[in-house]
Design an enzyme around this catalytic site. Structure first.
Site, PDB file in Angstrom:
ATOM      1  N   HIS A 175      57.558 -70.413  30.209  1.00 29.76           N
ATOM      2  CA  HIS A 175      56.922 -71.462  29.426  1.00 29.76           C
ATOM      3  C   HIS A 175      57.842 -72.670  29.399  1.00 29.76           C
ATOM      4  CE1 HIS A 175      54.737 -67.966  27.362  1.00 29.76           C
ATOM      5  NE2 HIS A 175      53.869 -68.594  28.145  1.00 29.76           N
ATOM      6  N   TYR A 190      62.659 -69.117  28.212  1.00 32.23           N
ATOM      7  CA  TYR A 190      63.286 -67.827  28.521  1.00 32.23           C
ATOM      8  C   TYR A 190      62.299 -66.679  28.368  1.00 32.23           C
ATOM      9  CZ  TYR A 190      67.210 -70.969  28.058  1.00 32.23           C
ATOM     10  OH  TYR A 190      68.041 -72.048  28.190  1.00 32.23           O
ATOM     11  N   HIS A 191      61.079 -66.929  28.817  1.00 30.08           N
ATOM     12  CA  HIS A 191      60.034 -65.916  28.853  1.00 30.08           C
ATOM     13  C   HIS A 191      59.751 -65.616  30.325  1.00 30.08           C
ATOM     14  CE1 HIS A 191      58.540 -67.767  24.784  1.00 30.08           C
ATOM     15  NE2 HIS A 191      59.579 -66.963  24.617  1.00 30.08           N
ATOM     16  N   HIS A 192      60.428 -64.611  30.867  1.00 24.40           N
ATOM     17  CA  HIS A 192      60.343 -64.324  32.298  1.00 24.40           C
ATOM     18  C   HIS A 192      59.061 -63.548  32.591  1.00 24.40           C
ATOM     19  CE1 HIS A 192      64.900 -63.985  31.458  1.00 24.40           C
ATOM     20  NE2 HIS A 192      64.554 -65.252  31.598  1.00 24.40           N
TER      21      HIS A 192
END
Length: 544
Positions: free
Chosen positions: A327, A480-482
């Protein structure tokens, strides 16, 4: 915490002489001890299966959380240092058009990313599952919202979610959240006046933290350091389910990074892992669940290449590692000539999803966030200055507590030129190629960030704020949403796992991770990760 040593030394490592030999006759081997791995392990162990969990990082002592909180508020320590990040173990490269700071916001250890996450847990909207059909871009999931709806409800109970039914833009629910929502903050009230004038709806934020005592854990006590440390345990982290799994008979081994997966043509035979003493062991099991997140999951599959799978395990599609998504962040902030009481609350209590379902092929879905933690904290101000006494007090009064800020998450479309691969030159502390994150965003997300900034500016100007900072298209960064590197689909030629989360190529391998997301939407992914993990656990149990 000992008074005669700094906080960096107070969080001492645990005994490395623990028994880390393989578990005999294991039914299920879970790789990764984050929220997905914890939920899978708990559910399967409670169902009577012999479960072993392999985690690359350490098991952290809960008694050290106050020491870690001190690290978090001291300017001398960066984010990786809070949870004992190891630059050799966690090495990575970034070859994309934008540098990807992978280690800034990941934790290797029992509990995974939930040890330091902020704790917001929203469901994806219905159109997020049908992006190509509804918006003309992206991909459709092989499941829809109705398929995941009961698992969302179960995930909210398992994590312990505080929320309210006041969001008119949210997808339909079947029952209230387990706990009532947190009350709007003081600054939420300031924002509400401006948003009312502009016709923008605000509503509460579902949080995986206790607004009242729940599941044996206390209500939130207001430390305000939720990201990256909750010392009280009121915010959910995956140790809750890993401890529950152990109580049901599961074995959790820490500091045992899996090096590769040994396999035949259609089945994984063993996970080969290393120990702190440099030994290697083979953990055999009837079923394997990979729950390593959106970066380490494809890396492990690529490290497990063979003559049968020369491009990496479970990779007959050639898509392992591709379609890496995150994101994108958009933000605007400033100062008011009145107190805003920032940094009293360490998490979001209000958002707006009003513009979310306006998304189409040109504008991405996004959600607006109203910050409770903009501007410097009093501790940060005090520790970063060189003044004392009355001068220090005067500076704190002048510079603290009058800031206000907004954020937003914006969807990035899946792209084949955004991917995770193995670096051909650099290796980690075990001699394995490190992950190379090649992050490419795309024009749709960047143009949406411009629109978000315009809305944020309008709200802050209506509020009477002097705008002092903005994060726009040129300097956007990740949340930091992989997501997306082992995508889910019906066609084995176009996806890595099926709707049941089982890999197309291997009959005894499931992936429980945001890596299976075909698209990312713009909602924080952990609740969807949890719902998919519960779905995967059901399928594993039925298959055994």
């Amino acid at each position: 915490m000992s008074a005669d040593r700094p906080p960096a030394e107070a969080a001492a490592p645990l005994d490395e002489e623990l028994d880390r030999t393989p578990v005999a006759d294991a039914d299920v081997c879970v790789i990764g001890a984050g929220p997905a791995g914890g939920l899978v392990a708990s559910k399967l162990a409670e169902a009577g299966l012999e479960v072993v969990v392999l985690e690359a990082g350490p098991r952290f002592d809960p008694a050290d959380r106050l020491a870690r909180q001190e690290r978090a508020i001291r300017p001398a320590y960066d984010r990786p240092a809070v949870w004992d990040g190891d630059p050799d173990r966690d090495a990575h490269t970034s070859s994309g058009e934008r540098f990807y700071p992978l280690n800034h916001a990941r934790v290797k250890g029992v509990g995974g990313s939930t040890l330091h996450w902020q704790g917001m847990v929203m469901r994806l909207h219905e159109d997020d599952f049908d992006s190509e059909s509804a918006r003309g871009v992206g991909a459709d999931w092989p499941i829809d919202y109705a398929d995941l709806r009961p698992y969302y409800a179960e995930a909210e109970r398992e994590l312990g979610v505080s929320g309210a039914n006041d969001n008119p833009f949210a997808p339909p629910r079947e029952q209230p959240h387990p706990m009532p929502a947190f009350r709007p903050s003081y600054s939420d009230g300031l924002f509400a006046e401006a948003c009312d004038e502009l016709g923008i709806a605000m509503h509460s934020v579902p949080n995986a933290r206790n607004s009242e005592a729940y599941d044996g854990r206390s209500a939130c006590v207001g430390y305000g350091t939720c990201q990256p440390v909750c010392p009280s345990g009121a915010k959910y982290d995956a140790t809750v389910h890993l401890e529950r799994a152990e109580a049901a008979g599961a074995t959790v081994l820490d500091r045992v990074p899996v090096q590769r997966l040994e396999h035949g043509a259609e089945r994984i035979e063993a996970a080969v892992y290393a120990t702190p003493g440099e030994e290697e062991h083979r953990q055999e099991a009837d079923a394997f669940v990979i729950a390593c997140g959106g970066v380490e999951t494809p890396r492990l599959l690529l490290l497990s290449e063979s003559s049968r799978y020369p491009d990496g395990l479970a990779n007959s599609s050639g898509l392992v590692g591709t379609f890496f998504m995150d994101h994108c962040f958009a933000g605007t902030g400033g100062v008011l000539e009145e107190p805003t009481r920032q940094n009293h609350v360490g998490f979001l209590t209000s958002e707006s999803h009003q513009f979310y379902d306006d998304a189409d092929d040109e504008i991405a879905p996004f959600k607006l966030e109203f910050f409770n933690y903009d501007g410097p904290s009093p501790v940060g101000l005090a520790l970063s200055g060189d003044d004392w006494g009355d001068d220090l007090l005067e500076r704190l009064r002048a510079e603290y507590g009058n800031h206000v800020g907004m954020g937003a998450l914006v969807e990035q479309l899946p792209r084949e030129d955004s991917y995770v691969a193995l670096d051909p030159e650099q290796t980690d502390d075990r001699g394995n190629p490190v992950p190379d994150v090649h992050w490419t965003i795309g024009d749709r997300a960047l143009e949406t960030i411009e629109r978000v900034n315009e809305i944020q500016e309008r709200i802050l100007e209506e509020l009477g704020a002097e705008i002092t900072w903005q994060v726009g298209p040129e300097d956007t960064g990740p949340a930091y949403h992989h997501m997306g590197t082992t995508r889910m689909g019906d066609d084995p030629a176009e996806s890595v796992v099926g709707p049941d989360l089982r890999t197309h190529d291997l009959e005894n391998c499931w992936i429980a991770s945001s890596s299976v997301f075909p698209t990312g939407g713009a909602m924080n992914p952990t609740l969807t990760i949890a719902a998919l993990a519960l779905k995967a656990a059901d399928d594993v149990r039925e298959s055994l």
